[in-house]
Design a protein around this motif. Structure first.
Motif, PDB file in Angstrom:
ATOM      1  N   ALA A  70       0.763  -1.258  -0.002  1.00 40.90           N
ATOM      2  CA  ALA A  70      -0.031  -0.117   0.102  1.00 40.90           C
ATOM      3  C   ALA A  70       0.877   1.182   0.055  1.00 40.90           C
ATOM      4  O   ALA A  70       0.674   2.303  -0.388  1.00 40.90           O
ATOM      5  N   TYR A  71       2.067   1.524   0.791  1.00 44.84           N
ATOM      6  CA  TYR A  71       2.629   2.524   0.836  1.00 44.84           C
ATOM      7  C   TYR A  71       3.780   2.505  -0.389  1.00 44.84           C
ATOM      8  O   TYR A  71       4.667   3.380  -0.393  1.00 44.84           O
ATOM      9  N   GLU A  72       3.847   1.681  -1.399  1.00 46.11           N
ATOM     10  CA  GLU A  72       4.846   1.585  -2.216  1.00 46.11           C
ATOM     11  C   GLU A  72       4.232   1.694  -3.711  1.00 46.11           C
ATOM     12  O   GLU A  72       4.847   1.870  -4.618  1.00 46.11           O
ATOM     13  N   LYS A  73       2.716   1.800  -3.742  1.00 44.99           N
ATOM     14  CA  LYS A  73       2.101   2.280  -4.794  1.00 44.99           C
ATOM     15  C   LYS A  73       1.657   3.624  -5.027  1.00 44.99           C
ATOM     16  O   LYS A  73       1.206   3.944  -6.037  1.00 44.99           O
ATOM     17  N   SER A 126       2.214  -0.165   8.407  1.00 44.04           N
ATOM     18  CA  SER A 126       1.320  -1.108   7.809  1.00 44.04           C
ATOM     19  C   SER A 126      -0.263  -0.678   8.290  1.00 44.04           C
ATOM     20  O   SER A 126      -0.228   0.408   8.925  1.00 44.04           O
ATOM     21  N   ILE A 127      -1.060  -1.074   7.581  1.00 43.77           N
ATOM     22  CA  ILE A 127      -2.353  -0.738   7.656  1.00 43.77           C
ATOM     23  C   ILE A 127      -2.722  -0.733   8.939  1.00 43.77           C
ATOM     24  O   ILE A 127      -3.694   0.293   9.551  1.00 43.77           O
ATOM     25  N   TYR A 132      -1.802   8.791   1.102  1.00 46.64           N
ATOM     26  CA  TYR A 132      -1.813   7.487   1.790  1.00 46.64           C
ATOM     27  C   TYR A 132      -2.917   6.628   2.724  1.00 46.64           C
ATOM     28  O   TYR A 132      -4.030   7.244   2.413  1.00 46.64           O
ATOM     29  N   PRO A 133      -2.869   5.448   2.906  1.00 38.73           N
ATOM     30  CA  PRO A 133      -3.855   4.859   3.645  1.00 38.73           C
ATOM     31  C   PRO A 133      -4.536   5.748   4.884  1.00 38.73           C
ATOM     32  O   PRO A 133      -3.686   5.914   5.702  1.00 38.73           O
TER      33      PRO A 133
END
Length: 315
Positions: free
Chosen positions: A38-41, A204-205, A230-231
């Motif tokens: 998620a953080y690398e997309k 992480s989430i 960001y999430p």
């Protein structure tokens, strides 16, 4: 100088662009394959595509631990290696290979916030400034002597997205100046004060799951530290996950049980927050805008139409 680079995402892309714009020769680029993390997309400008567009040889690796990579590095014969946002350990036989060693560019004010996601952690922790450090790589992660460091202030309403854009703009001038200092022999290496060092893990989430026993001020910073793209920080309401996209600290003091949907204030709805809330000593968190699991964004007052009930960390 002949320069090789290890880098990934927008941080690596900005670093490579600075190297290409410099008077130095870029002889090899090593970058990671695309990831679904998620953080690398996000902030995912392609280092590989930029290198290929300029005719620079590219190697894709998750880890720099194979014989072919060592052979290619030795054949490239770099005078300096530059790294930015390389996600795994680089061994000494690589970072000590060039005659000038390896310059690492890290988006924190080292020695604080070594490791991962430094801007997010710094904003969560209420730091008054953030920045970028160029330092020489050694056996300990993000611990080598500092070449250059630049800081920017953190405003009361800044999001991590704001801080990303302002710090990423520091990369090119820091890389350019650092290389010029190293090439000229005029660089002054400053050892890091290890008594001030801190090291943070990758996000992480689950790290965005709100704990309503936190003070409202801390939760408000978490919301700003998890701004789009960001999430987002999230909580649960009636069994469904709800993401917070805008929040503030209440002007009033509200007592009760943390997580209670309590009262309207201004343009939002106050949620009781903080371990001291039961004693009537805490501000609440005013949720102003939310995003539901289907991606719909709406005012919090449209979701929380009646007061009462609780927001929880689990569905």
């Amino acid at each position: 100088m002949r320069v090789a680079m290890f880098g990934y995402q927008t941080w690596g892309h900005r670093t490579l662009q600075a190297l290409l714009d410099s008077e130095h020769e870029v002889v090899l680029v090593v970058t990671h394959p695309k990831s679904d993390h998620a953080y690398e997309k996000i902030w995912s400008d392609s280092v590989a595509e930029l290198a290929e567009a300029h005719g620079v040889p590219v190697l894709l690796r998750n880890r720099p631990d194979d014989e072919e990579l060592m052979i290619r590095l030795k054949e490239a014969a770099p005078d300096l290696l530059v790294a930015n946002n390389w996600r795994t350990w680089i061994p000494p036989e690589i970072f000590n290979l060039p005659r000038h060693g390896t310059l690492n560019v890290h988006d924190s004010l080292l020695p604080a916030y070594a490791g991962f996601s430094p801007l997010i952690w710094a904003l969560i922790n209420g730091e008054k400034e953030v920045g970028v450090t160029a330092h020489m790589m050694d056996d300990e992660l993000d611990a080598g002597d500092i070449v250059l460091q630049r800081a920017i202030p953190v405003g009361d309403r800044d999001t991590v997205t704001d801080l990303f854009h302002r710090t990423v703009d520091l990369i090119a001038p820091i890389v350019t100046e650092s290389l010029d200092l190293i090439a000229s022999g005029k660089v002054v290496y400053t050892p890091q004060d290890r008594s001030r060092a801190s090291f943070f893990h990758k996000r992480s989430i689950e790290d965005s799951n709100i704990d309503w026993t936190w003070p409202a001020e801390d939760i408000e910073r978490l919301v700003r530290a998890q701004s789009d793209p960001y999430p987002n920080a999230f909580t649960h309401y009636k069994g469904s996950r709800v993401r917070l996209t805008k929040a503030s600290v209440s002007s009033g003091i509200y007592g009760g049980t943390p997580g209670r949907i309590f009262i309207r204030e201004g343009d939002g709805v106050v949620i009781v927050a903080g371990a001291e809330a039961r004693r009537g000593r805490s501000h609440g968190l005013v949720i102003e805008r939310v995003r539901t699991e289907d991606g719909t964004e709406l005012p919090a007052t449209d979701l929380f139409r009646t007061m009462g009930g609780y927001l929880t960390s689990r569905a």
